[in-house]
Design a protein around this motif. Structure first.
Motif, PDB file in Angstrom:
ATOM      1  N   ALA A   1      22.164 -10.113 122.640  1.00  0.00           N
ATOM      2  CA  ALA A   1      21.631  -8.784 122.970  1.00  0.00           C
ATOM      3  C   ALA A   1      22.721  -7.726 122.856  1.00  0.00           C
ATOM      4  O   ALA A   1      22.480  -6.618 122.351  1.00  0.00           O
TER       5      ALA A   1
ATOM      6  N   ARG B   1      18.141 -10.182 114.978  1.00  0.00           N
ATOM      7  CA  ARG B   1      18.261 -11.542 115.514  1.00  0.00           C
ATOM      8  C   ARG B   1      17.481 -12.471 114.603  1.00  0.00           C
ATOM      9  O   ARG B   1      16.343 -12.211 114.254  1.00  0.00           O
TER      10      ARG B   1
ATOM     11  N   GLU C   1      24.476 -16.949 126.097  1.00  0.00           N
ATOM     12  CA  GLU C   1      24.048 -16.773 124.706  1.00  0.00           C
ATOM     13  C   GLU C   1      23.222 -15.501 124.558  1.00  0.00           C
ATOM     14  O   GLU C   1      23.432 -14.718 123.627  1.00  0.00           O
ATOM     15  N   ASP C   2      22.287 -15.281 125.470  1.00  0.00           N
ATOM     16  CA  ASP C   2      21.435 -14.097 125.367  1.00  0.00           C
ATOM     17  C   ASP C   2      22.228 -12.806 125.571  1.00  0.00           C
ATOM     18  O   ASP C   2      21.975 -11.812 124.894  1.00  0.00           O
ATOM     19  N   GLU C   3      23.206 -12.806 126.477  1.00  0.00           N
ATOM     20  CA  GLU C   3      24.041 -11.617 126.679  1.00  0.00           C
ATOM     21  C   GLU C   3      24.835 -11.302 125.413  1.00  0.00           C
ATOM     22  O   GLU C   3      24.963 -10.127 125.021  1.00  0.00           O
TER      23      GLU C   3
END
Length: 164
Positions: free
Chosen positions: A117, A130, A112-114
């Motif tokens: 970002a 975000r 999710e973070d990849e």
């Protein structure tokens, strides 16, 4: 972060075409399919064959995918829109009646973070930020002219929503 009203609308815009696509694959009588294999497309997919033209990578994340997806079908996709910033496979493209909202759904092993970002960076020219959607999940939103863009990670991939 404060959720904007447009995020609520985009969440509905993402969900509606996916529900319609999922329901379109439900029901039906067993019989001959286009490839002559017998059974329904849904039965073939459940048996592991998948729908014709749907990449294998899409099976788990988007079992409702009924055929090949094509980004050229999306009229709201901004010109020069970047390719996914993570390794991803296009699984579904859909639009609401009238074309006010469109989605592109991708299967990906990225976290999710990849995903978030990557899209924050890739959509920086579109004012990417975000935020959180209406139920507190992290998303990225951006704007291109009168088109609002939302990136929503999900298990096994992510969905891009485009709305006017």
């Amino acid at each position: 972060m404060k959720t904007t009203r447009r995020s609520h609308y985009l969440r509905a815009a993402v969900a509606a075409p996916l529900v319609v696509a999922a329901l379109a694959g439900c029901g039906g009588d067993a019989g001959e399919t286009e490839d002559g294999s017998g059974g329904t497309v849904a039965e073939d997919a459940a048996a592991g064959d998948g729908a014709p033209g749907v990449p294998d990578a899409c099976r788990d994340a988007f079992p409702q995918a009924l055929g090949p997806a094509d980004l050229s079908e999306l009229a709201l996709l901004p010109e020069g829109f970047p390719s996914p910033p993570v390794d991803a496979t296009l699984c579904i493209t859909a639009e609401t009646i009238g074309g006010a909202q469109e989605t592109a759904s991708y299967a990906s092993q990225a976290t999710e973070d990849e995903i978030l970002a990557g899209y924050e960076s890739a959509l920086a020219a579109y004012g990417a930020a975000r935020e959180q959607d209406g139920i507190g999940r992290p998303i990225v939103t951006a704007t291109s002219g009168d088109v609002v863009i939302q990136v929503t990670p999900q298990d096994g991939g992510f969905a891009l929503a485009f709305a006017r």
